[in-house]
Design an enzyme around this catalytic site. Sequence first.
Site, mmCIF file in Angstrom:
data_model
loop_
_atom_site.group_PDB
_atom_site.id
_atom_site.type_symbol
_atom_site.label_atom_id
_atom_site.label_comp_id
_atom_site.label_asym_id
_atom_site.label_seq_id
_atom_site.Cartn_x
_atom_site.Cartn_y
_atom_site.Cartn_z
ATOM 1 N N HIS A 83 -10.753 -5.649 -3.098
ATOM 2 C CA HIS A 83 -9.407 -5.695 -2.710
ATOM 3 C C HIS A 83 -9.293 -6.246 -0.975
ATOM 4 C CE1 HIS A 83 -10.332 -1.634 -2.163
ATOM 5 N NE2 HIS A 83 -9.373 -1.310 -1.037
ATOM 6 N N ASN A 96 -13.238 -3.612 2.491
ATOM 7 C CA ASN A 96 -14.341 -2.516 2.575
ATOM 8 C C ASN A 96 -15.319 -2.423 1.352
ATOM 9 O OD1 ASN A 96 -13.030 -1.670 4.679
ATOM 10 N ND2 ASN A 96 -11.635 -0.384 3.685
ATOM 11 N N ASP A 104 0.828 -1.187 0.149
ATOM 12 C CA ASP A 104 0.002 0.019 0.003
ATOM 13 C C ASP A 104 0.765 1.303 0.067
ATOM 14 O OD1 ASP A 104 -1.656 2.208 1.391
ATOM 15 O OD2 ASP A 104 -3.274 0.427 0.826
ATOM 16 N N ILE A 105 0.462 2.114 -0.889
ATOM 17 C CA ILE A 105 1.425 3.321 -0.995
ATOM 18 C C ILE A 105 1.213 4.376 0.205
ATOM 19 C CG2 ILE A 105 1.539 3.512 -3.300
ATOM 20 C CD1 ILE A 105 -0.624 5.592 -3.289
ATOM 21 N N HIS A 134 -7.000 -5.965 2.339
ATOM 22 C CA HIS A 134 -5.916 -5.305 3.010
ATOM 23 C C HIS A 134 -5.170 -6.345 3.985
ATOM 24 C CE1 HIS A 134 -7.002 -1.149 1.855
ATOM 25 N NE2 HIS A 134 -7.889 -1.455 2.020
ATOM 26 N N GLY A 150 -16.135 2.374 3.855
ATOM 27 C CA GLY A 150 -14.629 2.808 3.747
ATOM 28 C C GLY A 150 -13.966 2.350 2.540
ATOM 29 N N GLN A 151 -14.543 1.885 1.339
ATOM 30 C CA GLN A 151 -14.091 1.586 0.325
ATOM 31 C C GLN A 151 -14.003 2.785 -0.634
ATOM 32 O OE1 GLN A 151 -16.290 -1.052 -2.329
ATOM 33 N NE2 GLN A 151 -14.727 -1.595 -3.545
#
Length: 123
Positions: free
Chosen positions: A109, A96, A41-42, A111, A102-103
């Site tokens: 995806h 999410n 994740d960035i 996390h 919270g998507q």
Amino acid sequence: MVDEGAHYAAWMDDCLFCRIVAGEVPATAVLETDRTLAFRDIAPVAPVHVVVVPKDHHRDIGALVSADPALAAELLAAACDVARAEGLVGYRLVTNTGADGGQTVDHVHVHVLGGRPMTWPPG
């Protein structure tokens, strides 16, 4: 009548994760299978924060389960493989769905979060 092929192509053109899968947007890959891709994740929220996506575009987990339950299982297996490869004993898997959930990217995806104690409730 809606052209589903054109609709799907439009999603792929606009979808950040589809563009990462296509190699158009750089990402640090940590695991790749025939049907999934995992990358760092960035904006990590934990010492280990990896995002795992199916290579095919599905809006959210509900859409994926309805369209391809086997791929949903592969997605979770890939997330567990990432946790193992990262040396995590305890970890959290989060997906999410929708804005209220919270998507922020409309491509399902998972996390993989770990490397520190997780608190509950998450927020």
